[in-house]
Design an enzyme around this catalytic site. Structure first.
Site, PDB file in Angstrom:
ATOM      1  N   LYS A 191       0.837  -1.208   0.000  1.00 29.27           N
ATOM      2  CA  LYS A 191       0.000   0.000   0.000  1.00 29.27           C
ATOM      3  C   LYS A 191       0.872   1.258   0.000  1.00 29.27           C
ATOM      4  O   LYS A 191       0.504   2.265  -0.610  1.00 29.27           O
ATOM      5  CB  LYS A 191      -0.901   0.019   1.234  1.00 29.27           C
ATOM      6  N   ARG A 200      -6.728  -7.276 -10.510  1.00 27.82           N
ATOM      7  CA  ARG A 200      -7.430  -8.505 -10.916  1.00 27.82           C
ATOM      8  C   ARG A 200      -8.867  -8.143 -11.242  1.00 27.82           C
ATOM      9  O   ARG A 200      -9.276  -6.999 -11.076  1.00 27.82           O
ATOM     10  CB  ARG A 200      -7.419  -9.496  -9.758  1.00 27.82           C
ATOM     11  N   HIS A 224     -14.970  -3.722   7.148  1.00 32.01           N
ATOM     12  CA  HIS A 224     -14.249  -3.192   5.982  1.00 32.01           C
ATOM     13  C   HIS A 224     -14.346  -4.109   4.771  1.00 32.01           C
ATOM     14  O   HIS A 224     -13.520  -4.065   3.875  1.00 32.01           O
ATOM     15  CB  HIS A 224     -12.774  -2.914   6.302  1.00 32.01           C
ATOM     16  N   GLU A 271      -2.962   7.346   7.854  1.00 34.93           N
ATOM     17  CA  GLU A 271      -3.779   8.201   6.996  1.00 34.93           C
ATOM     18  C   GLU A 271      -4.773   8.950   7.853  1.00 34.93           C
ATOM     19  O   GLU A 271      -5.211   8.444   8.883  1.00 34.93           O
ATOM     20  CB  GLU A 271      -4.654   7.336   6.064  1.00 34.93           C
TER      21      GLU A 271
HETATM   22  P1  ADP Z   1      -8.054  -3.622   2.354  1.00 32.75           P
HETATM   23  O1  ADP Z   1      -6.945  -3.697   1.341  1.00 32.75           O
HETATM   24  O2  ADP Z   1      -7.724  -4.355   3.608  1.00 32.75           O
HETATM   25  O3  ADP Z   1      -9.404  -3.966   1.796  1.00 32.75           O
HETATM   26  P2  ADP Z   1      -8.484  -0.784   2.013  1.00 32.75           P
HETATM   27  O4  ADP Z   1      -7.344   0.147   2.095  1.00 32.75           O
HETATM   28  O5  ADP Z   1      -8.997  -1.145   0.671  1.00 32.75           O
HETATM   29  O6  ADP Z   1      -8.107  -2.099   2.829  1.00 32.75           O
HETATM   30  O7  ADP Z   1      -9.679  -0.230   2.890  1.00 32.75           O
HETATM   31  C1  ADP Z   1     -10.833  -1.003   3.130  1.00 32.75           C
HETATM   32  C2  ADP Z   1     -11.952  -0.107   3.616  1.00 32.75           C
HETATM   33  O8  ADP Z   1     -11.556   0.608   4.787  1.00 32.75           O
HETATM   34  C3  ADP Z   1     -12.376   0.979   2.642  1.00 32.75           C
HETATM   35  O9  ADP Z   1     -13.284   0.499   1.702  1.00 32.75           O
HETATM   36  C4  ADP Z   1     -12.968   2.009   3.569  1.00 32.75           C
HETATM   37  O10 ADP Z   1     -14.267   1.649   3.945  1.00 32.75           O
HETATM   38  C5  ADP Z   1     -12.106   1.922   4.801  1.00 32.75           C
HETATM   39  N1  ADP Z   1     -11.004   2.929   4.769  1.00 32.75           N
HETATM   40  C6  ADP Z   1      -9.781   2.773   4.243  1.00 32.75           C
HETATM   41  N2  ADP Z   1      -9.041   3.894   4.381  1.00 32.75           N
HETATM   42  C7  ADP Z   1      -9.820   4.787   5.034  1.00 32.75           C
HETATM   43  C8  ADP Z   1      -9.633   6.144   5.504  1.00 32.75           C
HETATM   44  N3  ADP Z   1      -8.484   6.796   5.326  1.00 32.75           N
HETATM   45  N4  ADP Z   1     -10.670   6.745   6.116  1.00 32.75           N
HETATM   46  C9  ADP Z   1     -11.835   6.092   6.321  1.00 32.75           C
HETATM   47  N5  ADP Z   1     -12.070   4.829   5.922  1.00 32.75           N
HETATM   48  C10 ADP Z   1     -11.073   4.175   5.287  1.00 32.75           C
END
Ligand code: ADP
Length: 669
Positions: free
Chosen positions: A116, A292, A235, A200
């Site tokens: 990431k 993917r 999530h 973040e």
């Molecule tokens: P993963 O790879 O584990 O799925 P992501 O980075 O895609 O993690 O985040 C999954 C979910 O977490 C997002 O869809 C969102 O709902 C929440 N999320 C991620 N980053 C943030 C953020 N900075 N603020 C609020 N919610 C977040």
């Protein structure tokens, strides 16, 4: 184009890929684990090879074996689906060096997006907007804490190697930082072998909006509209729709352009998804890119009328993208729900079990079901417990929602816990209908999403009793002898009253129900409520009128358990069988089938007087015959089964009226 491909996956996505490949005249090689010998994807494929035992590491993750099978079977390409090896850069490289096309991006693109933090650095240089935060190499606690303080709380700590919602911790204030830091680091290390973190700004009411991108080997790149996947649990996505509602056109285009920039920045090829957080004020930030085909790709397919697996195959075979950006039209609205074996009322705990009964909505232009299972299959502990994806399309979001509600009513499953009731509640929730949605939707709307819907239990119990009585009468009719009085569905009975008492239990409530046969229907009484009932049973479909109100219900009986599917809701009750109260004791036996089996002989016809211990009916189960003996002295008044009939464990086999009641009945006659 390829003649033959190998599909290194299982379940719905393997079946979905086979569908398109076959339509294009491409042969499919399936691979499977021991647990999947009889799986649907194996049956659909042209050839199938066993990989090994059920655990993924011994089967679907065995990259060397999969490559060897590809070579042996003459497959020219491997489609990895999603999950398993789909984002494994080493596997993509191994395919390359074995001259087998990996149907996905180049290994270098997978590598770039694998972390990431590295992904964020690449996107930063490509001018793709990022959530404010820190994603550098210095992993000291002090530095990351300072960065968190600089962002301002709340912040989100993420494992750089994380995925599937794991390794993330929200920190609401500085005093919680250390504990969250330790927990996220531990989870990163244990789940992904990498404890590095990024921090973040945590957006409190964001939406998850993602762009479907596609690129070919000649350098063309397009996006196929956007999807909203904000409704999430832990999530993880629960429901997805396309296009993402309520986004101004200029922002939509800007996100599309940013997604293409992202794909170009890593020389992307094939299908990919660029995920953004979309804030209330219309700003959007890059979150990650999935290299993917996504689970939720069908919603994009339905609004663009394109087959994305076909696009993948064409691009992998070296063809240009089928359409240019300006040729991609968006029409109508599509919604997908993920039907899971899980218990929403118990923190969405995954469930396992056998799909003893499975009915799916009819597929047509508006309704699509992507699934890898059929009735009788097992949802095991080894793989993701997704049973199917149900996808609907219509001209507007409102129409699509009402299609989804109806389709969910036709989705009926027994044998394991599912999220179907929860999904029905979700699509009917006023806030969801009004699209008052962000990633906290489920938490905010708990009161309407969880628990049993406000359901009239008395009515359901009366319907269950009506079903049991009609089913009993159906059983007692003898098809070999249409003139037999036992084949007449009127209220004629030898030496017995026409009452059918039941005890039905739903949750903590127990109901004493009495069904009285009238000349032209039933009178059903429970808890001082009386219903005038007319009912008709065709196969498992009960149509009944309770006090003038008509219901149409599907019923599935499994031993003593009855499940009623009624208007999108599932109602389950158990039958407490103790029909003969004081006459029955443990040693005297029971008039119920001891296990699933077949009736092989009737030893006493209706009207026969029997002594306690005399044989009444013979059942064969597991190659053994078992005689059901009279638990007390009485008269056989009714047979509910005939030789050759299948009986479920616990089903009542016949009615034996005890001798004392015989006497009073004789007196009445
Ligand atoms: P993963 O790879 O584990 O799925 P992501 O980075 O895609 O993690 O985040 C999954 C979910 O977490 C997002 O869809 C969102 O709902 C929440 N999320 C991620 N980053 C943030 C953020 N900075 N603020 C609020 N919610 C977040």
């Amino acid at each position: 184009m390829f003649n033959k491909i190998l599909i290194a996956n299982r379940g719905e996505i393997a079946c979905r890929i086979i569908d398109t490949a076959h339509r294009m005249g491409i042969q499919c090689v399936a691979v499977y684990s021991e647990a999947d010998r009889n799986a649907r994807h194996v049956a659909l494929a042209d050839e199938a090879f066993l990989l090994g035992p059920a655990p993924s590491k011994d089967s679907y993750l065995k990259s060397d074996l999969i490559l060897q099978i590809a070579k042996q079977s003459g497959a020219q390409a491997i489609h990895p689906g999603y999950g398993f090896l789909s984002e494994n850069a080493d596997f993509a490289r191994a395919c390359e060096s074995n001259n087998i096309e990996f149907i996905g991006p180049p290994a270098s693109a997978i590598d770039s997006m694998g972390s990431k933090s590295a992904a964020k650095s690449i996107m930063e240089s490509a001018n793709v907007p990022l959530v404010p935060g820190y994603h550098g190499d210095d992993q000291s606690r002090e530095l990351i804490k300072n960065e968190a303080n600089r962002c301002g709380y709340p912040v989100l700590l993420k494992a750089v190697a994380g995925g599937g919602g794991k390794g993330m911790r929200v920190v609401w204030q500085e005093s919680e930082f250390d504990e969250a830091f330790n927990a996220a680091r531990r989870e990163g290390e244990s789940s992904f072998g990498n404890g590095d973190l990024l921090v973040e700004k945590y957006l409190t009411k964001p939406r998850h909006v993602e762009l479907q991108v596609f690129a070919d080997k000649s350098g063309h790149a397009v996006y196929l509209a956007d999807r909203d996947c904000s409704v999430q649990r832990r999530h993880q996505k629960v429901i997805e729709e396309a296009p993402a509602p309520d986004i101004p056109e200029d922002i939509r285009c800007a996100m599309g352009q940013a997604a293409i920039q992202a794909a170009r920045a890593i020389n992307y090829v094939g299908a990919g998804t660029v995920e953004f957080l979309y804030d209330e004020d219309g700003s959007f930030y890059f979150m990650e890119m999935n290299t993917r085909l996504q689970v939720e790709h069908p919603v994009s397919e339905l609004i663009t009328r394109q087959d994305l697996v076909e696009w993948q195959l064409r691009v992998a075979a070296g063809e240009d993208l089928p359409l240019a950006q300006e040729q991609i039209q968006v029409e109508g609205h599509a919604i997908e729900v993920r039907v899971y074996a899980e218990d929403p009322d118990n923190d969405f705990l995954p469930a396992t079990g056998t799909l003893k009964y499975l009915r799916t909505p009819t597929e047509n232009r508006h309704v699509r079901v992507d699934t890898g299972v059929i009735e009788g299959d097992e949802v095991s502990i080894y793989y993701d417990p997704m049973i199917a994806k149900l996808i609907v399309w219509d001209e507007s979001r409102d129409q699509a929602l009402s299609r989804m509600s109806s389709a969910l009513k036709d989705y009926q499953i027994c044998g394991l816990t599912t999220n179907l009731n929860f999904l029905s509640n979700l699509v009917q929730a006023p806030a969801f209908k009004a699209f008052d949605v962000d990633t906290g939707f489920i938490e905010k709307n708990q009161n309407v999403l969880f628990g049993e819907a406000d359901h009239n239990q008395h009515q359901s119990i009366a319907l269950a009793a009506c079903y049991l009585t009609l089913d009993k009468k159906r059983r007692s009719s003898n098809p070999q002898d249409p003139t037999s009085p036992f084949n007449q569905l009127n209220n004629w009975r030898l030496n017995s009253s026409c009452a059918h008492p039941y005890e039905l239990v739903h949750g903590d409530n127990s109901y004493q129900v009495n069904v009285l046969e009238l000349a032209n229907g039933f009178e059903i009484t429970l808890n001082n409520t009386t219903y005038e009932v007319k009912g008709k049973l065709e196969a498992e479909q009960l149509t009944a009128t309770l006090n003038g109100h008509q219901f149409s219900v599907s019923v599935f009986q499994d031993g003593q358990e009855l499940t009623l599917f009624q208007d999108g809701h599932t109602f389950t009750c158990q039958r407490h069988v103790e029909m003969f109260g004081e006459h029955e004791d443990d040693t005297a036996g029971s008039l119920c089938a001891p296990m699933n089996g077949t009736v092989v002989a009737i030893l006493k016809e209706p009207g026969s007087k029997v002594e306690a211990g005399e044989g009444l009916i013979v059942i064969e189960a597991m190659k053994m015959e078992q005689t059901i003996a009279a638990p007390y002295e009485g008269t056989v008044t009714e047979l509910f089964y005939q030789p050759g009939d299948l009986v479920n464990e616990g089903s009542e086999l016949l009615a034996l009226t005890p001798v004392s009641e015989n006497n009073s009945a004789d007196g009445d006659a």
